[in-house]
Scaffold this active site. Structure first.
Site, PDB file in Angstrom:
ATOM      1  N   HIS A  31       0.837  -1.195   0.000  1.00 50.35           N
ATOM      2  CA  HIS A  31       0.000   0.000   0.000  1.00 50.35           C
ATOM      3  C   HIS A  31       0.877   1.252   0.000  1.00 50.35           C
ATOM      4  CE1 HIS A  31      -3.920  -2.045   1.605  1.00 50.35           C
ATOM      5  NE2 HIS A  31      -3.427  -2.630   0.531  1.00 50.35           N
TER       6      HIS A  31
ATOM      7  N   GLU B 198       1.113   3.915   1.870  1.00 51.52           N
ATOM      8  CA  GLU B 198       1.757   4.339   3.108  1.00 51.52           C
ATOM      9  C   GLU B 198       3.032   3.539   3.374  1.00 51.52           C
ATOM     10  OE1 GLU B 198      -2.757   4.252   4.043  1.00 51.52           O
ATOM     11  OE2 GLU B 198      -1.359   3.368   2.601  1.00 51.52           O
TER      12      GLU B 198
ATOM     13  N   CYS C  52      -5.778   1.728   6.219  1.00 47.21           N
ATOM     14  CA  CYS C  52      -6.543   0.563   6.670  1.00 47.21           C
ATOM     15  C   CYS C  52      -6.017   0.068   8.015  1.00 47.21           C
ATOM     16  CB  CYS C  52      -6.475  -0.548   5.625  1.00 47.21           C
ATOM     17  SG  CYS C  52      -4.813  -1.228   5.380  1.00 47.21           S
TER      18      CYS C  52
ATOM     19  N   CYS D  37      -2.105  -0.812   7.395  1.00 45.66           N
ATOM     20  CA  CYS D  37      -1.270   0.370   7.208  1.00 45.66           C
ATOM     21  C   CYS D  37      -1.206   1.224   8.472  1.00 45.66           C
ATOM     22  CB  CYS D  37      -1.797   1.198   6.050  1.00 45.66           C
ATOM     23  SG  CYS D  37      -1.586   0.403   4.458  1.00 45.66           S
TER      24      CYS D  37
ATOM     25  N   ALA E 218     -19.493   9.007 -29.475  1.00 47.87           N
ATOM     26  CA  ALA E 218     -19.199  10.104 -30.391  1.00 47.87           C
ATOM     27  C   ALA E 218     -20.379  10.225 -31.348  1.00 47.87           C
ATOM     28  CB  ALA E 218     -17.913   9.814 -31.166  1.00 47.87           C
TER      29      ALA E 218
ATOM     30  N   TRP F  32     -15.078   9.176 -39.232  1.00 50.27           N
ATOM     31  CA  TRP F  32     -14.714   9.763 -37.953  1.00 50.27           C
ATOM     32  C   TRP F  32     -15.714  10.869 -37.625  1.00 50.27           C
ATOM     33  CZ3 TRP F  32     -11.918   7.163 -34.924  1.00 50.27           C
ATOM     34  CH2 TRP F  32     -10.783   6.454 -35.334  1.00 50.27           C
TER      35      TRP F  32
ATOM     36  N   ARG G 104     -11.012   4.405 -21.558  1.00 49.08           N
ATOM     37  CA  ARG G 104     -10.910   2.945 -21.651  1.00 49.08           C
ATOM     38  C   ARG G 104      -9.816   2.423 -20.734  1.00 49.08           C
ATOM     39  NH1 ARG G 104     -11.168   4.008 -27.417  1.00 49.08           N
ATOM     40  NH2 ARG G 104     -13.228   3.471 -28.239  1.00 49.08           N
TER      41      ARG G 104
ATOM     42  N   THR H 140     -20.895  -3.796 -33.178  1.00 47.95           N
ATOM     43  CA  THR H 140     -19.437  -3.858 -33.169  1.00 47.95           C
ATOM     44  C   THR H 140     -18.969  -5.300 -33.274  1.00 47.95           C
ATOM     45  OG1 THR H 140     -19.313  -1.856 -31.828  1.00 47.95           O
ATOM     46  CG2 THR H 140     -17.372  -3.270 -31.846  1.00 47.95           C
TER      47      THR H 140
END
Length: 269
Positions: free
Chosen positions: A58, A60, A83, A92, A162, A178, A192, A204
């Protein structure tokens, strides 16, 4: 960054540094949150670190290790409450106490029920001064996906599309053009890259041939520069509700801590 030794505690600039460190692992830490930590002594940053991915150290712990003995009597800035339980790694809060940290600035309370204030209480019981809520809005915004999963029990969903000013995403004949510009496409890739899974419509899937292969553009968008793979999910969401033959919901191989299941039913009209 070396603030003046007379800088008041907490210093928002140092919390912003912790937030920037945390954001370096965007899209890599799921199901864990993004966390960055900064150790400051006498106005000098002596240690810094961030959580890279689930199962690794982690933030820390990384920052404290970088600081070494200089952490004793120093201040710690961390964007999420440390945590205080044993998971894949140790607590931590215990590491912070053992390192001899004097004061801790925390961005936001951890909404996870196994933490939820226990880390802050452990630090205060050990005599450590804790300032909670430093740049809390920025801290919450950074980990909005984690907060959604913990508090609502569902994924945080980003809708990316888009389209033209009159609301179209493609021509009637389906030939590709486009619609967005280069800057928008780069932003789409950034989105993404931060997600665990990418859902695509049936058009698609049916339009790209062997879409789950390594050479396919959809599959390639699921592979980041770090080599991390994401699940690519097909949502059979067109009018007939029927996928082309042999095109059931498919998932590419992915390294993820979640199993994503999509169910879809439609009453024939």
């Amino acid at each position: 960054m070396t603030p003046s030794s007379t800088t008041a505690f907490p210093d928002p600039r140092l919390m912003r540094l912790a937030l920037r460190l945390a954001a370096r692992a965007r899209g890599r830490t799921s199901p864990n949150p993004m966390v960055g930590a900064v150790v400051v002594r006498d106005g000098e940053v002596v240690g810094r670190g961030f959580h890279r991915r689930a199962g690794t150290a982690h933030a820390e712990v990384v920052a404290l290790a970088a600081a070494g003995e200089r952490a004793r009597g120093a201040d710690l800035y961390v964007n999420l409450e440390p945590c205080n339980h044993v998971g894949r790694t140790g607590p931590c809060a215990a590491a912070v106490i053992a390192a001899g940290i004097r004061r801790v600035a925390v961005g936001m309370r951890d909404p996870n029920p196994v933490v939820d204030g226990r880390g802050v209480r452990a630090l205060r019981r050990a005599g450590i001064e804790v300032e909670l809520g430093v740049l809390v809005e920025e801290a919450e915004r950074l980990n909005e996906a984690f907060r959604c999963a913990i508090t609502r029990g569902r994924p945080f969903v980003v809708w990316k599309s888009a389209m033209t000013l009159d609301g179209h995403v493609a021509t009637r004949g389906g030939d590709a053009r486009w619609v967005s510009g280069e800057a928008a496409r780069l932003e789409g890739h950034r989105l993404r890259d931060a997600c665990d899974a990418i859902a695509v419509g049936v058009g698609t899937v049916s339009g790209v041939g062997s879409w789950a292969s390594e050479g396919d553009p959809v599959a390639n968008r699921a592979t980041t520069s770090s080599g991390r793979r994401r699940a690519v999910l097909s949502m059979p969401a067109h009018r007939s509700g029927i996928l082309p033959a042999g095109r059931g919901a498919q998932v590419t191989p992915a390294t993820t801590d979640y199993t994503w299941t999509w169910s879809w039913t439609r009453t024939p009209s």
